[in-house]
Design a protein around this motif. Sequence first.
Motif, mmCIF file in Angstrom:
data_model
loop_
_atom_site.group_PDB
_atom_site.id
_atom_site.type_symbol
_atom_site.label_atom_id
_atom_site.label_comp_id
_atom_site.label_asym_id
_atom_site.label_seq_id
_atom_site.Cartn_x
_atom_site.Cartn_y
_atom_site.Cartn_z
ATOM 1 N N ALA A 52 0.774 -1.224 -0.089
ATOM 2 C CA ALA A 52 -0.137 0.032 -0.002
ATOM 3 C C ALA A 52 0.793 1.245 -0.006
ATOM 4 O O ALA A 52 0.270 2.489 -0.791
ATOM 5 C CB ALA A 52 -0.819 -0.017 1.232
ATOM 6 N N GLY A 53 2.004 1.288 0.436
ATOM 7 C CA GLY A 53 2.682 2.360 0.759
ATOM 8 C C GLY A 53 1.998 3.327 1.225
ATOM 9 O O GLY A 53 1.305 3.305 2.388
ATOM 10 N N SER A 54 1.896 4.684 0.829
ATOM 11 C CA SER A 54 0.977 5.632 1.333
ATOM 12 C C SER A 54 -0.503 5.796 1.211
ATOM 13 O O SER A 54 -1.141 6.444 1.656
ATOM 14 C CB SER A 54 1.530 7.234 0.724
ATOM 15 N N GLY A 55 -0.794 4.725 0.270
ATOM 16 C CA GLY A 55 -2.180 4.471 0.237
ATOM 17 C C GLY A 55 -2.766 5.199 -1.049
ATOM 18 O O GLY A 55 -3.913 4.912 -1.278
ATOM 19 N N ARG A 56 -2.018 5.853 -2.061
ATOM 20 C CA ARG A 56 -2.583 6.610 -2.735
ATOM 21 C C ARG A 56 -3.444 5.780 -4.155
ATOM 22 O O ARG A 56 -4.365 6.080 -4.493
ATOM 23 C CB ARG A 56 -1.147 7.186 -3.787
ATOM 24 N N THR A 57 -2.864 4.567 -4.363
ATOM 25 C CA THR A 57 -3.560 3.834 -5.310
ATOM 26 C C THR A 57 -5.103 3.266 -4.719
ATOM 27 O O THR A 57 -5.851 3.217 -5.763
ATOM 28 C CB THR A 57 -2.667 2.397 -5.250
ATOM 29 N N MET A 58 -5.376 3.430 -3.513
ATOM 30 C CA MET A 58 -6.660 3.081 -2.926
ATOM 31 C C MET A 58 -7.806 4.102 -2.932
ATOM 32 O O MET A 58 -8.789 3.903 -2.605
ATOM 33 C CB MET A 58 -6.627 2.487 -1.879
ATOM 34 N N GLU A 63 -13.133 6.604 -2.639
ATOM 35 C CA GLU A 63 -13.914 7.604 -2.914
ATOM 36 C C GLU A 63 -15.032 7.187 -3.649
ATOM 37 O O GLU A 63 -16.153 8.050 -3.617
ATOM 38 C CB GLU A 63 -13.181 8.672 -4.125
ATOM 39 N N ASP A 64 -15.202 5.894 -4.401
ATOM 40 C CA ASP A 64 -16.253 5.474 -4.856
ATOM 41 C C ASP A 64 -17.038 4.586 -4.056
ATOM 42 O O ASP A 64 -17.997 3.944 -4.443
ATOM 43 C CB ASP A 64 -16.173 4.619 -6.173
ATOM 44 N N GLY A 65 -16.692 4.591 -2.797
ATOM 45 C CA GLY A 65 -17.422 3.885 -1.855
ATOM 46 C C GLY A 65 -16.924 2.265 -1.473
ATOM 47 O O GLY A 65 -17.819 1.346 -0.844
ATOM 48 N N PHE A 66 -15.959 1.782 -2.205
ATOM 49 C CA PHE A 66 -15.530 0.597 -2.066
ATOM 50 C C PHE A 66 -15.044 0.243 -0.585
ATOM 51 O O PHE A 66 -14.553 1.103 0.107
ATOM 52 C CB PHE A 66 -14.570 0.173 -2.885
ATOM 53 N N ASN A 75 3.835 0.721 8.104
ATOM 54 C CA ASN A 75 2.703 1.582 7.883
ATOM 55 C C ASN A 75 3.209 3.021 7.501
ATOM 56 O O ASN A 75 3.676 3.818 8.074
ATOM 57 C CB ASN A 75 1.793 1.614 9.002
ATOM 58 N N ARG A 76 2.811 3.179 6.022
ATOM 59 C CA ARG A 76 3.076 4.664 5.464
ATOM 60 C C ARG A 76 1.761 5.231 5.137
ATOM 61 O O ARG A 76 1.820 6.258 4.139
ATOM 62 C CB ARG A 76 4.053 4.370 4.551
ATOM 63 N N ILE A 77 0.667 4.997 5.495
ATOM 64 C CA ILE A 77 -0.457 5.480 5.025
ATOM 65 C C ILE A 77 -0.388 7.003 5.539
ATOM 66 O O ILE A 77 -0.478 7.223 6.500
ATOM 67 C CB ILE A 77 -1.834 4.648 5.610
ATOM 68 N N ASP A 78 -1.076 7.740 4.325
ATOM 69 C CA ASP A 78 -1.147 9.347 4.575
ATOM 70 C C ASP A 78 -2.536 9.496 4.821
ATOM 71 O O ASP A 78 -3.282 9.527 3.918
ATOM 72 C CB ASP A 78 -0.471 9.871 3.299
ATOM 73 N N PRO A 79 -2.967 9.949 6.024
ATOM 74 C CA PRO A 79 -4.364 10.273 6.215
ATOM 75 C C PRO A 79 -4.731 11.477 5.279
ATOM 76 O O PRO A 79 -5.945 11.454 4.925
ATOM 77 C CB PRO A 79 -4.159 10.497 7.712
ATOM 78 N N LEU A 85 -12.847 11.091 3.865
ATOM 79 C CA LEU A 85 -13.177 9.680 3.495
ATOM 80 C C LEU A 85 -12.867 8.883 4.905
ATOM 81 O O LEU A 85 -12.185 9.121 5.724
ATOM 82 C CB LEU A 85 -12.475 9.089 2.283
ATOM 83 N N SER A 86 -13.330 7.707 4.975
ATOM 84 C CA SER A 86 -12.915 6.925 6.180
ATOM 85 C C SER A 86 -11.532 6.333 5.572
ATOM 86 O O SER A 86 -11.158 6.072 4.465
ATOM 87 C CB SER A 86 -13.974 5.545 5.990
ATOM 88 N N LEU A 87 -10.848 6.193 6.526
ATOM 89 C CA LEU A 87 -9.516 5.527 6.182
ATOM 90 C C LEU A 87 -9.406 4.078 5.978
ATOM 91 O O LEU A 87 -10.202 3.384 6.484
ATOM 92 C CB LEU A 87 -8.357 5.730 7.715
ATOM 93 N N PRO A 88 -8.846 3.593 5.127
ATOM 94 C CA PRO A 88 -8.871 2.264 4.780
ATOM 95 C C PRO A 88 -8.182 1.408 6.008
ATOM 96 O O PRO A 88 -7.618 1.742 6.831
ATOM 97 C CB PRO A 88 -7.841 2.021 3.591
ATOM 98 N N SER A 89 -8.581 0.155 6.004
ATOM 99 C CA SER A 89 -8.205 -0.769 6.969
ATOM 100 C C SER A 89 -7.044 -1.127 6.653
ATOM 101 O O SER A 89 -6.724 -1.744 5.610
ATOM 102 C CB SER A 89 -9.235 -1.905 6.998
ATOM 103 N N PHE A 90 -5.985 -1.017 7.610
ATOM 104 C CA PHE A 90 -4.612 -1.353 7.451
ATOM 105 C C PHE A 90 -4.311 -2.262 8.308
ATOM 106 O O PHE A 90 -4.548 -2.338 9.546
ATOM 107 C CB PHE A 90 -3.595 0.022 7.624
ATOM 108 N N PHE A 91 -3.347 -3.414 7.753
ATOM 109 C CA PHE A 91 -2.552 -4.173 8.874
ATOM 110 C C PHE A 91 -1.349 -4.392 8.402
ATOM 111 O O PHE A 91 -1.232 -4.288 7.128
ATOM 112 C CB PHE A 91 -3.539 -5.540 8.780
ATOM 113 N N HIS A 92 -0.336 -4.949 9.219
ATOM 114 C CA HIS A 92 0.908 -5.051 8.882
ATOM 115 C C HIS A 92 0.988 -6.460 8.277
ATOM 116 O O HIS A 92 0.557 -7.548 8.795
ATOM 117 C CB HIS A 92 1.846 -4.890 9.963
ATOM 118 N N ALA A 93 1.666 -6.924 7.095
ATOM 119 C CA ALA A 93 1.853 -8.237 6.575
ATOM 120 C C ALA A 93 2.803 -8.085 5.403
ATOM 121 O O ALA A 93 3.091 -7.271 4.880
ATOM 122 C CB ALA A 93 0.341 -8.554 6.096
#
Length: 231
Positions: A52-58, A63-66, A75-79, A85-93
């Motif tokens: 996921a990196g910063s999460g940009r791909t998601m 935005e479209d409700g997925f 975890n490098r997700i950029d809020p 929007l709701s932050l995506p569910s993140f887990f280390h893996a």
Amino acid sequence: MARGEVSTGRKRNSHPQDWCVDQSWVAWQLYVALGGFAQERAAGEAIWDPCAGSGRTMVTFAEDGFRVFCSDIVNRIDPALFAGLSLPSFFHADFLEAARAPAPCSIVGNPPYSYIEGIAEAFVRRALQLATRRVCMVMPIKWQGSQVRFDLFDQDFPPQAVLVLTQRPSMPPGDMIPMLEAVGKAFKGGVVDYAWFVWNVQQPTARHQTRIIWLPPLDRPELQLPVEGLA
């Protein structure tokens, strides 16, 4: 380097874990080409980015409700990318050790490609085992021209389609972005050609039946349409 681009694949410019940040339109063009992932929406399936990196791909999917899942070894997700929007569910893996997907899903991502030999192919093969419906990975176009990956592309899992990004994206290493933004060169145009490699695990593609499709430049909005047979 031309136009300030640093995502050349040269080791001196690479992040040690191949963390490269793609522009948001890269995933958006995939989203449009695959008809807004209508198949996944109709089936109530999620989208999972295991690198996921910063999460940009998601962002496009969120935005479209997925329902969106993100995972990575760090975890490098950029809020800020998900403002409103709701932050995506993140887990280390470590994706290569994942036993199962977090939910029925398609897997979409920008995988690591060089810091461990063969890691990109390993990511694809693992994704093909775990995805419910589709696997979509963005990679340099040169990735398809390889004796090493002949079995993947020709014998084992021919892609359904290769979607060529005719507009070159900029994908700088994530740790260099603050410095590049300070001088106005974070996303100044790419020097590497990329494509989305798409597999449909529910309808495997027969040998020699992979489609190559050129996605239009961003300044051709009238051509940004779903691709017949893929949507």
